[in-house]
Design a protein around this motif. Sequence first.
Motif, PDB file in Angstrom:
ATOM      1  N   GLY A 116       0.803  -1.209   0.000  1.00  0.00           N
ATOM      2  CA  GLY A 116       0.000   0.000   0.000  1.00  0.00           C
ATOM      3  C   GLY A 116       0.841   1.266   0.000  1.00  0.00           C
ATOM      4  O   GLY A 116       0.413   2.307  -0.526  1.00  0.00           O
ATOM      5  N   GLN A 117       2.035   1.193   0.574  1.00  0.00           N
ATOM      6  CA  GLN A 117       2.934   2.343   0.575  1.00  0.00           C
ATOM      7  C   GLN A 117       3.358   2.682  -0.856  1.00  0.00           C
ATOM      8  O   GLN A 117       3.402   3.853  -1.247  1.00  0.00           O
ATOM      9  N   THR A 118       3.677   1.647  -1.607  1.00  0.00           N
ATOM     10  CA  THR A 118       4.068   1.854  -3.001  1.00  0.00           C
ATOM     11  C   THR A 118       2.900   2.367  -3.830  1.00  0.00           C
ATOM     12  O   THR A 118       3.055   3.271  -4.661  1.00  0.00           O
ATOM     13  N   GLU A 119       1.744   1.789  -3.603  1.00  0.00           N
ATOM     14  CA  GLU A 119       0.561   2.216  -4.359  1.00  0.00           C
ATOM     15  C   GLU A 119       0.220   3.675  -4.067  1.00  0.00           C
ATOM     16  O   GLU A 119      -0.173   4.422  -4.972  1.00  0.00           O
ATOM     17  N   ALA A 120       0.378   4.072  -2.804  1.00  0.00           N
ATOM     18  CA  ALA A 120       0.095   5.462  -2.447  1.00  0.00           C
ATOM     19  C   ALA A 120       1.081   6.405  -3.134  1.00  0.00           C
ATOM     20  O   ALA A 120       0.705   7.480  -3.614  1.00  0.00           O
ATOM     21  N   ALA A 121       2.360   5.974  -3.182  1.00  0.00           N
ATOM     22  CA  ALA A 121       3.377   6.805  -3.839  1.00  0.00           C
ATOM     23  C   ALA A 121       3.119   6.901  -5.333  1.00  0.00           C
ATOM     24  O   ALA A 121       3.304   7.968  -5.939  1.00  0.00           O
ATOM     25  N   ILE A 122       2.662   5.808  -5.939  1.00  0.00           N
ATOM     26  CA  ILE A 122       2.335   5.827  -7.372  1.00  0.00           C
ATOM     27  C   ILE A 122       1.174   6.776  -7.637  1.00  0.00           C
ATOM     28  O   ILE A 122       1.171   7.519  -8.633  1.00  0.00           O
ATOM     29  N   SER A 123       0.224   6.765  -6.729  1.00  0.00           N
ATOM     30  CA  SER A 123      -0.942   7.654  -6.906  1.00  0.00           C
ATOM     31  C   SER A 123      -0.546   9.123  -6.819  1.00  0.00           C
ATOM     32  O   SER A 123      -1.255   9.989  -7.336  1.00  0.00           O
ATOM     33  N   LEU A 124       0.590   9.397  -6.177  1.00  0.00           N
ATOM     34  CA  LEU A 124       1.097  10.768  -6.096  1.00  0.00           C
ATOM     35  C   LEU A 124       2.030  11.090  -7.263  1.00  0.00           C
ATOM     36  O   LEU A 124       2.720  12.113  -7.255  1.00  0.00           O
ATOM     37  N   ASN A 125       2.064  10.164  -8.226  1.00  0.00           N
ATOM     38  CA  ASN A 125       2.857  10.361  -9.443  1.00  0.00           C
ATOM     39  C   ASN A 125       4.369  10.398  -9.165  1.00  0.00           C
ATOM     40  O   ASN A 125       5.110  11.106  -9.846  1.00  0.00           O
ATOM     41  N   MET A 126       4.801   9.654  -8.178  1.00  0.00           N
ATOM     42  CA  MET A 126       6.233   9.572  -7.885  1.00  0.00           C
ATOM     43  C   MET A 126       6.898   8.589  -8.834  1.00  0.00           C
ATOM     44  O   MET A 126       6.311   7.548  -9.181  1.00  0.00           O
ATOM     45  N   ARG A 128       9.900   5.746  -9.768  1.00  0.00           N
ATOM     46  CA  ARG A 128      10.390   4.603  -8.995  1.00  0.00           C
ATOM     47  C   ARG A 128      11.503   5.034  -8.038  1.00  0.00           C
ATOM     48  O   ARG A 128      11.543   4.606  -6.881  1.00  0.00           O
ATOM     49  N   PHE A 129      12.399   5.896  -8.520  1.00  0.00           N
ATOM     50  CA  PHE A 129      13.493   6.369  -7.669  1.00  0.00           C
ATOM     51  C   PHE A 129      12.953   7.182  -6.497  1.00  0.00           C
ATOM     52  O   PHE A 129      13.431   7.044  -5.356  1.00  0.00           O
ATOM     53  N   GLN A 130      11.977   8.037  -6.758  1.00  0.00           N
ATOM     54  CA  GLN A 130      11.390   8.835  -5.682  1.00  0.00           C
ATOM     55  C   GLN A 130      10.674   7.963  -4.663  1.00  0.00           C
ATOM     56  O   GLN A 130      10.753   8.207  -3.455  1.00  0.00           O
ATOM     57  N   ARG A 131       9.980   6.933  -5.138  1.00  0.00           N
ATOM     58  CA  ARG A 131       9.297   6.019  -4.215  1.00  0.00           C
ATOM     59  C   ARG A 131      10.302   5.324  -3.313  1.00  0.00           C
ATOM     60  O   ARG A 131      10.081   5.188  -2.100  1.00  0.00           O
ATOM     61  N   LEU A 132      11.415   4.904  -3.917  1.00  0.00           N
ATOM     62  CA  LEU A 132      12.435   4.205  -3.151  1.00  0.00           C
ATOM     63  C   LEU A 132      13.090   5.128  -2.133  1.00  0.00           C
ATOM     64  O   LEU A 132      13.257   4.772  -0.958  1.00  0.00           O
ATOM     65  N   ARG A 133      13.446   6.333  -2.573  1.00  0.00           N
ATOM     66  CA  ARG A 133      14.198   7.263  -1.727  1.00  0.00           C
ATOM     67  C   ARG A 133      13.340   7.916  -0.638  1.00  0.00           C
ATOM     68  O   ARG A 133      13.804   8.097   0.491  1.00  0.00           O
ATOM     69  N   LEU A 134      12.109   8.246  -0.989  1.00  0.00           N
ATOM     70  CA  LEU A 134      11.283   9.027  -0.071  1.00  0.00           C
ATOM     71  C   LEU A 134      10.295   8.194   0.750  1.00  0.00           C
ATOM     72  O   LEU A 134       9.869   8.639   1.825  1.00  0.00           O
ATOM     73  N   VAL A 135       9.946   7.023   0.253  1.00  0.00           N
ATOM     74  CA  VAL A 135       8.905   6.238   0.930  1.00  0.00           C
ATOM     75  C   VAL A 135       9.437   4.903   1.466  1.00  0.00           C
ATOM     76  O   VAL A 135       9.310   4.601   2.660  1.00  0.00           O
ATOM     77  N   ILE A 136      10.054   4.113   0.594  1.00  0.00           N
ATOM     78  CA  ILE A 136      10.433   2.751   0.961  1.00  0.00           C
ATOM     79  C   ILE A 136      11.655   2.721   1.891  1.00  0.00           C
ATOM     80  O   ILE A 136      11.602   2.147   2.989  1.00  0.00           O
ATOM     81  N   LEU A 137      12.752   3.333   1.459  1.00  0.00           N
ATOM     82  CA  LEU A 137      13.991   3.236   2.231  1.00  0.00           C
ATOM     83  C   LEU A 137      13.915   3.837   3.633  1.00  0.00           C
ATOM     84  O   LEU A 137      14.461   3.243   4.578  1.00  0.00           O
ATOM     85  N   PRO A 138      13.279   4.999   3.830  1.00  0.00           N
ATOM     86  CA  PRO A 138      13.197   5.522   5.197  1.00  0.00           C
ATOM     87  C   PRO A 138      12.526   4.554   6.169  1.00  0.00           C
ATOM     88  O   PRO A 138      12.923   4.448   7.334  1.00  0.00           O
ATOM     89  N   GLN A 139      11.506   3.843   5.692  1.00  0.00           N
ATOM     90  CA  GLN A 139      10.837   2.858   6.552  1.00  0.00           C
ATOM     91  C   GLN A 139      11.661   1.576   6.682  1.00  0.00           C
ATOM     92  O   GLN A 139      11.760   0.995   7.773  1.00  0.00           O
ATOM     93  N   ALA A 140      12.246   1.154   5.568  1.00  0.00           N
ATOM     94  CA  ALA A 140      13.019  -0.090   5.583  1.00  0.00           C
ATOM     95  C   ALA A 140      14.292   0.051   6.399  1.00  0.00           C
ATOM     96  O   ALA A 140      14.732  -0.908   7.051  1.00  0.00           O
ATOM     97  N   PHE A 141      14.892   1.230   6.381  1.00  0.00           N
ATOM     98  CA  PHE A 141      16.160   1.421   7.082  1.00  0.00           C
ATOM     99  C   PHE A 141      16.017   1.139   8.572  1.00  0.00           C
ATOM    100  O   PHE A 141      16.896   0.531   9.192  1.00  0.00           O
ATOM    101  N   ARG A 142      14.902   1.559   9.156  1.00  0.00           N
ATOM    102  CA  ARG A 142      14.671   1.294  10.572  1.00  0.00           C
ATOM    103  C   ARG A 142      14.621  -0.209  10.844  1.00  0.00           C
ATOM    104  O   ARG A 142      15.110  -0.682  11.871  1.00  0.00           O
ATOM    105  N   LEU A 143      14.051  -0.952   9.913  1.00  0.00           N
ATOM    106  CA  LEU A 143      13.961  -2.403  10.073  1.00  0.00           C
ATOM    107  C   LEU A 143      15.313  -3.092   9.864  1.00  0.00           C
ATOM    108  O   LEU A 143      15.544  -4.182  10.376  1.00  0.00           O
ATOM    109  N   MET A 144      16.195  -2.445   9.093  1.00  0.00           N
ATOM    110  CA  MET A 144      17.519  -3.025   8.840  1.00  0.00           C
ATOM    111  C   MET A 144      18.449  -2.934  10.052  1.00  0.00           C
ATOM    112  O   MET A 144      19.329  -3.778  10.227  1.00  0.00           O
ATOM    113  N   LEU A 145      18.264  -1.910  10.877  1.00  0.00           N
ATOM    114  CA  LEU A 145      19.246  -1.606  11.915  1.00  0.00           C
ATOM    115  C   LEU A 145      19.518  -2.753  12.890  1.00  0.00           C
ATOM    116  O   LEU A 145      20.686  -3.034  13.183  1.00  0.00           O
TER     117      LEU A 145
END
Length: 223
Positions: A116-126, A128-145
């Motif tokens: 749903g995070q990706t779908e929301a970013a697509i709906s905002l016309n982001m 793929r790079f913007q989705r990764l940098r602004l939406v996916i990675l900030p959330q994923a990074f916390r899980l990586m730590l």
Amino acid sequence: MFSNFMTFAPFILQGLTTTVMVFLYGALLAYSIAIIAGLMRTSQFAIVRTIAAVFVELFRGTSLLVQMFFLYYALPQLIDGISMSLMLAGSLAVGLNYGAYASEVVRSAINSIHIGQTEAAISLNMSRFQRLRLVILPQAFRLMLPGFGNNAIELLKGTSLVYFIGLADLTFNANVLRGSNTAISSQVEIYTYLLVAYFLLALPLIVLARYLEKRASKGVTLS
């Protein structure tokens, strides 16, 4: 027992700088590789995913010790003009090996982000790079730590294998002492000091890993 502390402990600790340097160089390489390979494993292009998968499985599926031997002894024979120092070979092997393992942490963290995070970013016309940098990675990074913290502890322990190629680290110096002190009590003392030295080095990493696990489990974004 433990009557030779002032003789044994300082000699073992002469290898501390080498152990720390291998750890730092290896960690820098490992986490760089982890991020790159982890992102490649989630690529939309099959060839990119395949290249990353081959790399990861190659280094996860072979022995770290054998990788050190290959880099230091075999690679210069296979490729003319390559000369590798003990420090470079040891750090490179450690970094490549643990980087392959850590890349799975990156891949799983990215894949765990709800679609749903990706779908929301697509709906905002982001893009793929913007989705990764602004939406996916900030959330994923916390899980990586937490995974990165545990990987760092394993990496530190893995540095003890560099003594097999002749790098004078903590383990190397302890074995030099063992060779000249054959009494059982002396050998027990030597390896007790070695265990304590590695534990004290790992202790800050252990504390950090537990802290990150608690923060991640609470869903708190680290600042």
